[in-house]
Design an enzyme around this catalytic site. Structure first.
Site, PDB file in Angstrom:
ATOM      1  N   ASP A  58       0.852   6.209   2.512  1.00 22.99           N
ATOM      2  CA  ASP A  58       0.254   7.307   1.429  1.00 22.99           C
ATOM      3  C   ASP A  58       0.059   8.870   2.256  1.00 22.99           C
ATOM      4  O   ASP A  58      -1.129   8.667   2.716  1.00 22.99           O
ATOM      5  CB  ASP A  58      -0.939   6.839   0.785  1.00 22.99           C
ATOM      6  CG  ASP A  58      -0.482   5.795  -0.295  1.00 22.99           C
ATOM      7  OD1 ASP A  58       0.302   6.231  -1.301  1.00 22.99           O
ATOM      8  OD2 ASP A  58      -1.176   4.601  -0.402  1.00 22.99           O
ATOM      9  N   ASP A 117       2.229   1.542  -8.530  1.00 20.37           N
ATOM     10  CA  ASP A 117       1.203   1.903  -7.600  1.00 20.37           C
ATOM     11  C   ASP A 117       0.033   2.241  -8.263  1.00 20.37           C
ATOM     12  O   ASP A 117      -0.308   3.154  -8.686  1.00 20.37           O
ATOM     13  CB  ASP A 117       1.719   3.105  -6.759  1.00 20.37           C
ATOM     14  CG  ASP A 117       1.048   3.193  -5.601  1.00 20.37           C
ATOM     15  OD1 ASP A 117      -0.070   2.773  -5.341  1.00 20.37           O
ATOM     16  OD2 ASP A 117       1.426   4.393  -5.073  1.00 20.37           O
ATOM     17  N   GLY A 118      -1.055   1.298  -7.927  1.00 13.64           N
ATOM     18  CA  GLY A 118      -2.386   1.844  -8.270  1.00 13.64           C
ATOM     19  C   GLY A 118      -2.906   0.592  -9.145  1.00 13.64           C
ATOM     20  O   GLY A 118      -2.632   0.149 -10.006  1.00 13.64           O
ATOM     21  N   MET A 167       2.089  12.620  -1.723  1.00 12.98           N
ATOM     22  CA  MET A 167       1.292  13.136  -2.852  1.00 12.98           C
ATOM     23  C   MET A 167       0.781  14.532  -2.232  1.00 12.98           C
ATOM     24  O   MET A 167      -0.572  14.711  -2.125  1.00 12.98           O
ATOM     25  CB  MET A 167      -0.062  12.470  -3.030  1.00 12.98           C
ATOM     26  CG  MET A 167       0.369  10.996  -3.645  1.00 12.98           C
ATOM     27  SD  MET A 167      -0.940   9.705  -3.411  1.00 12.98           S
ATOM     28  CE  MET A 167      -0.522   9.082  -1.866  1.00 12.98           C
ATOM     29  N   MET A 210       2.765   5.715 -10.990  1.00  9.78           N
ATOM     30  CA  MET A 210       1.452   5.614 -10.689  1.00  9.78           C
ATOM     31  C   MET A 210       0.755   5.147 -11.815  1.00  9.78           C
ATOM     32  O   MET A 210       0.876   5.440 -12.984  1.00  9.78           O
ATOM     33  CB  MET A 210       0.755   7.025 -10.512  1.00  9.78           C
ATOM     34  CG  MET A 210       1.433   7.512  -9.141  1.00  9.78           C
ATOM     35  SD  MET A 210       1.201   6.621  -7.758  1.00  9.78           S
ATOM     36  CE  MET A 210      -0.530   6.374  -7.741  1.00  9.78           C
ATOM     37  N   SER A 261      -0.202  -0.956   0.951  1.00  7.45           N
ATOM     38  CA  SER A 261      -0.600   0.452   1.258  1.00  7.45           C
ATOM     39  C   SER A 261      -1.455   0.478   2.551  1.00  7.45           C
ATOM     40  O   SER A 261      -2.670  -0.280   2.128  1.00  7.45           O
ATOM     41  CB  SER A 261      -1.283   1.048   0.033  1.00  7.45           C
ATOM     42  OG  SER A 261      -1.751   2.264   0.433  1.00  7.45           O
ATOM     43  N   MET A 284      -1.533  12.440   1.666  1.00  4.47           N
ATOM     44  CA  MET A 284      -2.296  13.462   0.754  1.00  4.47           C
ATOM     45  C   MET A 284      -2.747  14.707   1.460  1.00  4.47           C
ATOM     46  O   MET A 284      -3.050  14.739   2.564  1.00  4.47           O
ATOM     47  CB  MET A 284      -3.560  12.533   0.412  1.00  4.47           C
ATOM     48  CG  MET A 284      -3.324  11.317  -0.257  1.00  4.47           C
ATOM     49  SD  MET A 284      -4.778  10.451  -1.003  1.00  4.47           S
ATOM     50  CE  MET A 284      -4.309   8.999  -1.477  1.00  4.47           C
ATOM     51  N   HIS A 307       5.073   7.975   0.579  1.00  3.97           N
ATOM     52  CA  HIS A 307       4.584   8.545  -0.770  1.00  3.97           C
ATOM     53  C   HIS A 307       3.812   9.666  -0.652  1.00  3.97           C
ATOM     54  O   HIS A 307       2.784   9.763  -0.208  1.00  3.97           O
ATOM     55  CB  HIS A 307       3.919   7.385  -1.476  1.00  3.97           C
ATOM     56  CG  HIS A 307       3.085   7.826  -2.743  1.00  3.97           C
ATOM     57  ND1 HIS A 307       2.230   7.212  -3.433  1.00  3.97           N
ATOM     58  CD2 HIS A 307       3.547   8.766  -3.567  1.00  3.97           C
ATOM     59  CE1 HIS A 307       1.927   7.797  -4.594  1.00  3.97           C
ATOM     60  NE2 HIS A 307       2.652   8.829  -4.701  1.00  3.97           N
ATOM     61  N   HIS A 355       3.933   0.725   2.570  1.00  4.97           N
ATOM     62  CA  HIS A 355       3.733   1.785   1.795  1.00  4.97           C
ATOM     63  C   HIS A 355       2.715   2.698   2.686  1.00  4.97           C
ATOM     64  O   HIS A 355       1.425   2.490   2.866  1.00  4.97           O
ATOM     65  CB  HIS A 355       2.916   1.430   0.535  1.00  4.97           C
ATOM     66  CG  HIS A 355       2.907   2.584  -0.556  1.00  4.97           C
ATOM     67  ND1 HIS A 355       3.959   3.109  -1.201  1.00  4.97           N
ATOM     68  CD2 HIS A 355       1.747   3.171  -0.987  1.00  4.97           C
ATOM     69  CE1 HIS A 355       3.707   3.960  -2.231  1.00  4.97           C
ATOM     70  NE2 HIS A 355       2.300   3.871  -1.897  1.00  4.97           N
TER      71      HIS A 355
HETATM   72  C1  DX5 Z   1      -3.396   6.102  -4.838  1.00  3.92           C
HETATM   73  C2  DX5 Z   1      -2.167   5.618  -3.535  1.00  3.92           C
HETATM   74  C3  DX5 Z   1      -2.048   4.101  -3.494  1.00  3.92           C
HETATM   75  C4  DX5 Z   1      -3.223   3.311  -3.134  1.00  3.92           C
HETATM   76  C5  DX5 Z   1      -3.046   1.925  -3.956  1.00  3.92           C
HETATM   77  O1  DX5 Z   1      -3.209   7.370  -4.966  1.00  3.92           O
HETATM   78  O2  DX5 Z   1      -1.067   6.184  -3.847  1.00  3.92           O
HETATM   79  O3  DX5 Z   1      -0.847   3.617  -3.049  1.00  3.92           O
HETATM   80  O4  DX5 Z   1      -3.387   3.103  -1.816  1.00  3.92           O
HETATM   81  O5  DX5 Z   1      -4.527   1.357  -3.608  1.00  3.92           O
HETATM   82  P1  DX5 Z   1      -4.991   0.004  -4.515  1.00  3.92           P
HETATM   83  O6  DX5 Z   1      -3.788  -0.888  -4.500  1.00  3.92           O
HETATM   84  O7  DX5 Z   1      -6.132  -0.352  -3.987  1.00  3.92           O
HETATM   85  O8  DX5 Z   1      -5.234   0.892  -5.942  1.00  3.92           O
HETATM   86 ZN    ZN Z   2       1.008   5.230  -2.986  1.00  2.00          ZN
END
Ligand code: DX5
Ligand code: ZN
Length: 223
Positions: A37, A177-178, A70, A139, A10, A39, A68, A35
């Protein structure tokens, strides 16, 4: 047929001031997907990056960009990300009133359609959209931040989802993920995940290629 494990670092944990080089580094370091992200400050508190940044990194890698979303109202973003060069577009079940329509919409633009579930959302909520699902993203932290701790209660959910996909004859990727790192990746892969997101477990290491190789070796051993 069993899939090769996918490692998707990510870029949330990358240096945003040097994103082109950071993307090239994981590409050359042997990752499978990038990946990405997104937000919106509403579905989750932070605001990160949008389709213009996706477009900007597109020229730095030929590997699939795994977006992804969010965000609330994800339908408003899908076309922009499709045009920006995304390969997989994943929306949250919790953000979609008409989930089946949204997944079909993503596919109609020639992209792989993904659906994501927060830790508290049951796997059964996507049972009836598997016919138009190319990827399920479970998640294993509450979304919003990199570097959180893996929620071990999700491991059972991975198993349940694996069983549901197999029973339905659905060959969607099962991505987790996470909080996935060298300590947790074997548990995740053994439970049935075939795509792994790793943010801090790659970008917080000095040698990205070594970090990716170590994660891949552990996942392949367990999966
Ligand atoms: C969190 C994201 C993830 C995040 C994962 O909301 O969707 O993709 O970047 O980070 P790590 O691997 O550090 O938990
Ligand atoms: Zn993610």
């Amino acid at each position: 047929m069993k899939k090769q494990i996918v490692i998707a670092p990510s870029i949330l944990s990358a240096d945003f001031a040097d994103l082109g080089n950071e993307v090239r580094a994981i590409d050359e370091g042997g990752c499978d997907w990038i990946h990405f992200d997104v937000m919106d400050g509403s579905f989750v508190p932070p605001i990160t990056i949008g389709d213009n940044v996706c477009k900007a990194i597109r020229s730095h890698t030929d590997k699939p960009i795994d977006v992804h979303l969010m965000v609330n109202h994800p339908d408003t973003q899908v076309e922009a990300f499709a045009n920006a060069g995304a390969d997989i577009i994943t929306v949250h079940q919790e953000a979609c009133v008409h989930l089946e329509r949204t997944l079909q919409y993503i596919r109609s633009l020639g992209k792989k359609a993904g659906v994501s579930l927060n830790p508290a959302t049951p796997v059964s909520t996507i049972r009836h959209v598997l016919h138009c699902t190319d990827l399920v993203l479970l998640m294993s932290v509450n979304p919003g931040y990199g570097g959180q701790k893996y929620i071990h209660a999700v491991t059972d959910k991975i198993r349940e989802c694996r069983a549901m996909l197999d029973e339905a004859g659905c060959d969607a990727w099962l991505e987790v993920d996470g909080g996935v790192n060298v300590e947790t990746i074997e548990e995740v892969a053994a439970a049935g995940a075939d795509a792994i997101v790793a943010g801090s477990a790659v970008y917080n290491k000095p040698d990205y290629a070594a970090a990716i190789a170590e994660l891949r070796a552990l996942a392949s051993k367990a999966g």
